[in-house]
Design an enzyme around this catalytic site. Sequence first.
Site, short mmCIF file in Angstrom:
data_model
loop_
_atom_site.label_atom_id
_atom_site.label_comp_id
_atom_site.label_asym_id
_atom_site.label_seq_id
_atom_site.Cartn_x
_atom_site.Cartn_y
_atom_site.Cartn_z
N ALA A 34 8.68 16.55 52.21
CA ALA A 34 8.57 17.65 51.39
C ALA A 34 10.32 18.72 51.30
O ALA A 34 11.32 18.57 52.05
CB ALA A 34 7.47 18.58 52.62
N ASN B 8 11.35 24.77 48.87
CA ASN B 8 12.16 25.70 47.58
C ASN B 8 11.31 26.86 47.97
O ASN B 8 10.30 27.07 48.44
CB ASN B 8 11.43 24.74 45.89
CG ASN B 8 11.67 23.75 46.07
OD1 ASN B 8 12.54 23.26 46.16
ND2 ASN B 8 10.49 22.24 46.37
N HIS C 223 7.38 22.97 59.05
CA HIS C 223 9.18 23.00 58.83
C HIS C 223 8.98 24.28 58.12
O HIS C 223 10.60 24.48 58.05
CB HIS C 223 9.14 21.74 58.93
CG HIS C 223 10.91 21.56 58.77
ND1 HIS C 223 11.75 21.17 59.82
CD2 HIS C 223 11.44 21.41 57.76
CE1 HIS C 223 12.66 21.10 59.59
NE2 HIS C 223 12.77 20.79 58.07
N GLU C 224 8.73 23.27 56.39
CA GLU C 224 8.72 24.07 55.19
C GLU C 224 9.15 25.35 55.17
O GLU C 224 9.89 26.01 55.23
CB GLU C 224 8.40 23.21 54.01
CG GLU C 224 8.47 21.64 54.13
CD GLU C 224 9.74 21.10 54.03
OE1 GLU C 224 10.47 21.80 54.15
OE2 GLU C 224 9.88 20.60 55.28
N1 PHE Z 1 15.31 20.30 53.23
C1 PHE Z 1 14.00 19.04 53.14
C2 PHE Z 1 13.57 19.19 54.53
O1 PHE Z 1 14.31 18.96 55.10
C3 PHE Z 1 14.43 18.18 53.69
C4 PHE Z 1 14.53 17.69 52.01
C5 PHE Z 1 15.86 16.71 51.49
C6 PHE Z 1 13.90 16.99 51.36
C7 PHE Z 1 16.84 16.82 50.38
C8 PHE Z 1 14.38 16.71 49.40
C9 PHE Z 1 15.23 16.12 49.99
O2 PHE Z 1 13.33 20.45 55.09
ZN ZN Z 2 14.41 20.85 56.18
#
Ligand code: PHE
Ligand code: ZN
Length: 902
Positions: free
Chosen positions: A271, A274, A306-307
């Site tokens: 996930a 954004n 987490h997100e």
């Molecule tokens: N940043 C996202 C997460 O850990 C992971 C992710 C990295 C998703 C790169 C897509 C591309 O929560």
């Molecule tokens: Zn993350």
Amino acid sequence: MLQIREGSGPAAAIHRGDYTAPAYWIDTVDLSFDLDPAKTRVLNKMTLRRNPDVAAQPLRLDGEELNLARVLVNGQGTSFKMDGDQLVLENLPEGTEPFALEIFTTCAPVKNTKLMGLYVSNDSFFTQCEAEGFRRITYFLDRPDVMAMYTVTLRADKAKYPVLLSNGNLVDSGALDDGRHFAKWVDPHKKPSYLFALVAGLLVAREQRITSRAGKDHLLQVFVRPGDLDKTEHAMNSLMASVAWDEARFGLSLDLERFMIVATSDFNMGAMENKGLNIFNTKYVLANQATATDVDYANIESVVGHEYFHNWTGNRITCRDWFQLSLKEGLTVFRDQEFSQDLCAEPSARAVKRIEDVRVLRTAQFPEDAGPMAHPVRPDSYIEINNFYTVTIYEKGAEVVRMMQTLTSRAGFAKGMTLYFERFDGQAVTCDDFAQSIADANPDSALANLLPQFKRWYSQAGTPRVAARGEYDAAAQTYTLHFSQSCAPTSGQPAKQPYVIPILLGLVGSSSGQALSLHAQHGPGEASLNYLLVIAQEHASITFTHIQEEPVPSILRGFSAPVVLDFDYTDAQLLTLLANDPDPFNRWEAGQRLALRSAINCIATSEDPTRATPLNDAYIDAMRAVLRHPTLDAAFKELVLALPSETYIAEQLDVVDPQRIHAVREAMRLQLATALQADWEWAFSAHEHTGAYQPDPVSSGRRALAGMALNFLCLAATQTGDDIWPGKTLQRFKDASNMTDRFNALQALVSSGHALAAPALARFHALFKDEALVLDKWFALQAGTSDRGGQVLPAVRQLMAHPDFNLRNPNRARSVIFSYCSANPGGFHRTDAAGYVFWADRVIELDGINPQVAARLARALDRWKKLAEPYRSAAQAALQRVAAKADLSNDVREVVDRALAD
Ligand code: PHE
Ligand code: ZN
């Protein structure tokens, strides 16, 4: 060796030490999209200004696979040139006044199989910009330390794309000519480009209005395809719980009027956080009791958390550069782990969650740290950043944050978080900035006193080993523990400095089984049952007084540091801990050590491991006692009864013969199945009913133990030839009222190799042929099942020819190919090398479609140098065949070159 390749030449490594601030700042971005699958038009109007702290230089904007139509500076045409993928503007206004830059490009979302940038999935548009996907949408300074305010206008056909979403708040929308419509979104927070998102398509939403503790109203939405709305309740509940938890535990409130989650079935990762518009793999959103297992429910809870938690740790404070990735990921994994633990009503459920997290760390991260891709939590260089979304950055990074909490206390750590936000809100910062904040908020803590040494956890790769030894002086009634630490060299780091290692420990009486009171010889006056020893040197000792019986040390309670602990326990000592340790983690660990010891002995000595009986009576009796224990809960029992994985066993050996390991572990499974048959029958009947379905830890634990019992009962049946339990299992499979029970029954039939597996698999497929996530399970079960004389690879080839297989869909590709190559060592490591040939073909094939997915698969042979012959040479040949391919992506190139290096 220099790689000669077509086009751009060898990709250069990027070094952390080369960081320089951007030469320009981008303050505002106004994007307009005319969405069309074949040709989407993107108008990007920015205001920029020169960074006065950096010497004057041309503006170099990142871009990838874009068609450039127009560039205007302050409304006028301007000269520009291309340098590789970069758009270079040399004649920009001088001085530090802001200027306007307008760039018009087009791209082709429908051709985007990498799933980075703007792409089409099931006729809807999605974006993925982390880490460097925004440059596939427009020319930009695509780096996280450039933070801008975004306004986004989306235009598209209204019938095909009724829902138009982007970050922030919807400020305008309406109809256009030709059946088109538009929506305009303004994000009230500045953000780096990697947090940009848009979604357009035929979607429906579950909505929930909430009022925060702070008294603000918010709209929460979970968008899915029509037909999936009945699978969104758990995700929404998890989101509400996340909002409440971050307020309660860290005083962090939702800073947006609207928070959206959108699910897509084509996604490279789990996930993406954004800003205000999280995009999720359907796997981590959709669940109802008929289609999702307890494990799916738990994963959804933690990924939604987490997100959401990234909204502060990652989005409000972001990373200065991608070397600081663990600043947001390690911290946010720590936060989601704590969230899941805090949601547990029972302390034992907290311990179960901790054991599961440690199991992931040890089976995935420890091998990474000992292999060719080893890197520090804050890496020093990379070729392809996508390869550094690793278990080291995420899971080890979380352990580093956890140690900071251990060294400062839960309240002290929360104070440190508050200081971190006071100092850095709205900025792009470093791991050093974070550690300094936690230490500064706790000036008297061990963390503050030892900060430079502690930060070696960020700079040194490799898993430290702690060797411990105990001395009991019966006459003096003292017990002394001696510790020494070391860490093996890793690539580029021949010698390691000592780490700061918090070791939580206790003592258990070897005859009484009682937890002993701890009076440290030179420590504080009061006695306690737990003692936190912080070691910072190569050697350390601690003496406890008033110890009236010989103790068994319980060291590294709760896995207080991500290290390997060597202690020369006797079997009797481990049995004492298994029966009595008040620390559930070490209680579980004692059982694992016993099983591991039996496995390793048998692997080393057995003439014919397929006929071996590696487990001794004492172990089996101890397992029976755990299984029948009157007060331990089912989830914990299931963890204790689970044997160490083949991968974990392999990591303990210098030379790995995967077939021997597989045979020995299978022999152990058979022993547990037959020796405890009556106990498994009892366990099944005592746990088979769990009432109306609830995915809570207690009833999940009961289902897990019932499932394990069925597995062993079907396995025992293969020995006795008795069809009673396979028959009952098939019936349970048919009657099950939830996916957990149904899938566990199916798995019991498949993994025992019973003839009833085939009709059950056919029935399962027929029942769920329209449920993509359930079909993924159906594929994964078959590709990951226990190998009996080489039947899995032909089955995998057949699965790839199945009409429901699709290599372009990452979830489906993973369900077959990764389940076989990465999660089924007994099936994959074949003496005829056919598994490796299959692997190399798939890496090459996938690389032409989706390099990120291909590079993850490429890592299945990371540990080839440890393999015994004939595996070793065959694996090397397969790697060399991939490496010899001229036009590999940087992603796969970096992985295979590192694997073959030296
Ligand atoms: N940043 C996202 C997460 O850990 C992971 C992710 C990295 C998703 C790169 C897509 C591309 O929560
Ligand atoms: Zn993350």
